[in-house]
Enzyme design. Structure first.
Site, PDB file in Angstrom:
ATOM      1  N   SER B  45       0.857  -1.172   0.000  1.00 36.67           N
ATOM      2  CA  SER B  45       0.000   0.000   0.000  1.00 36.67           C
ATOM      3  C   SER B  45       0.900   1.232   0.000  1.00 36.67           C
ATOM      4  CB  SER B  45      -0.890  -0.012   1.246  1.00 36.67           C
ATOM      5  OG  SER B  45      -1.923   0.933   1.109  1.00 36.67           O
ATOM      6  N   GLU B  46       0.674   2.137  -0.960  1.00 37.60           N
ATOM      7  CA  GLU B  46       1.658   3.206  -1.169  1.00 37.60           C
ATOM      8  C   GLU B  46       1.734   4.198  -0.011  1.00 37.60           C
ATOM      9  OE1 GLU B  46      -0.438   3.836  -4.622  1.00 37.60           O
ATOM     10  OE2 GLU B  46      -1.228   5.802  -4.112  1.00 37.60           O
TER      11      GLU B  46
END
Lengths: 233, 217
Positions: B45-46
């Site tokens: 997840s960025e």
């Protein structure tokens, strides 16, 4: 003797004046400096430039400063979820610079590492590249992007100590440690402030040298944008 | 013809044991529900998490733990947290094995447009430009045509570009298409969809693979 402790958010932001360039940590509403945002609204400073990944929602986060028209310019990667923002943008009251999220993070990092610029492939061949220097390395093109200059960085940490050492929690870390390194003056609000020596040195995310002012915040709301859950079997 | 769950199921067939994967918002997020039994896939997840777990139970919701879509999530065993620069560092340096994104348009040379419609509210590119500029394997999950019934598989993108020549594969409700020097190469068609129909709905250059087969999902 180190003296970084301030009483509260109002004291921490006392010398933030009209026209200041601010960095504000957080991703969406996660890990935002709630106390300092409220104090900025109370102080009523105007014409602010805010560097922050997002712009809050209508009634929380940076959205509170938009409502009171304190923000002249936003530098962000994603600004959905905010109707007042949209209205001010379309009416020309608010200026917006949209930049790729990784570029935003790395321009903060460069600032904190004392480097004037970075090269990134993000945005090559797009409108983000307009007017920017392109350099080729190993057959691939990269854009030259400059480190940010900001007057103040305002971050939120989970724990901090009287020397300004910070520890973040889970995904509320996001941009906070990067911005903490990048402010001319860095203000940290923390959920729990402890005496120096109580935090394990190996666990520190941001060394205190980067932090100028620190205080224990109050009444954290920690609003969640999208509560998603599953049912127990 | 597939529904969005079918598209996600088909993309899940591209997963391999030990892959680090970044899933975009929308149909790509659904891919996580179809990881084959016994396979370990680590989701990135960025906003700073490797090892995204399922949504929390109501009594586990944690405001400090969200995904890039700002939804509350949990972590898996062996997960880690990091800052946003490191997050894009692992993307930029090619550590993420597979990226699945939605798109508004894809061109037959692999260009992608998915961040802006001129004249409409511009929300921003978020991490999309960083992802498409660096990820080594990008699969697009999208509907074949837009709401007006026009092809989203084009010879050239008409909307502002997110990245050039970066898409490797497109999965739509009609089929699976590799991006090749000859354009979109249809390698599978969805159950109940004819190749003629696919040709009719595709504006970019389209080649049909000699060994084209019906998709099994």
């Amino acid at each position: 003797m180190l003296n970084k402790i301030v009483k509260n958010a109002d004291e921490a932001i006392r010398d933030i004046n009209d026209g200041a360039v601010l960095m504000l940590g957080g991703f969406g509403l996660c890990g935002i400096p709630e106390n300092c945002i409220a104090a900025l609204v109370r102080k009523g400073v105007k014409n602010l430039t805010c560097i922050s990944n997002n712009a809050g929602v209508d009634d929380f986060g940076i959205g509170l400063m938009l409502k009171t028209r304190q923000v002249k310019k936003m530098i962000s990667s994603y600004v959905g979820e905010n109707a007042e923002f949209e209205r001010q943008l379309l009416s020309g009251e608010l200026e917006v610079e949209l930049i790729p999220q990784g570029t935003l993070a790395t321009r903060c990092m460069a600032s904190g590492y004392g480097m004037p610029a970075i090269f990134t492939p993000a945005g090559v061949g797009t409108e983000v590249a307009q007017g920017k220097e392109v350099r080729e390395f190993n057959g691939k093109q990269f854009l030259l992007e400059y480190a940010f200059n900001s007057d103040f960085a305002i971050v939120k940490a989970w724990k901090g100590d009287t020397h300004g050492n910070l520890i973040f929690r889970a995904t509320s870390r996001n941009f906070n440690p990067l911005m903490a390194m990048a402010g001319k003056i860095t203000i940290a609000e923390v959920e729990e402030l402890v005496p120096a020596g109580e935090l394990e040195p190996d666990m520190i995310h941001t060394p205190g040298i980067y932090v100028n002012r620190i205080f224990q915040g109050v009444n954290y709301e920690k609003r969640i944008e999208q509560v998603t859950t599953r049912l127990k079997d | 013809m597939l529904d969005k769950f079918g598209i996600a199921k088909r993309i899940a067939q591209e997963l391999r044991d030990g892959y680090y994967v970044n899933l975009g918002i929308g149909i790509p997020t659904l891919v996580a529900n179809y990881v084959p039994e016994g396979m370990e896939v680590i989701l990135q997840s960025e906003n700073g998490l490797l090892g995204i777990g399922p949504f929390p139970y109501a009594d586990e919701v944690d405001a400090d733990l969200i995904n890039a879509g700002k939804q509350t999530v949990t972590t898996t065993k062996g997960s880690s947290f990091f800052d946003s620069a490191m997050s894009f560092g692992m993307i930029r340096s090619g550590r993420v094995d597979l990226t699945v994104l939605g798109a508004m348009e894809v061109a037959d040379n692999g260009d992608i447009a998915n961040w802006k419609i001129p004249g409409k509210m511009v929300k921003g590119m978020g991490g999309a430009m960083d992802l498409v500029a660096s990820a080594k394997n990008i699969i697009v999950a999208m509907q074949h045509v837009n709401k007006a019934g026009e092809s989203k598989l084009l010879s050239k993108c008409t909307l502002p570009i997110t990245g050039l020549g970066c898409v490797k594969k497109v999965v739509t409700e009609l089929g699976v298409f590799d991006i090749t020097p000859e354009g979109f190469r249809c390698i599978e068609y969805a159950p109940g969809v004819s190749l003629e129909y696919i040709k009719e709905k595709t504006l970019g250059r389209l080649a049909i693979a000699d060994d084209v087969t019906e998709m099994s999902v």
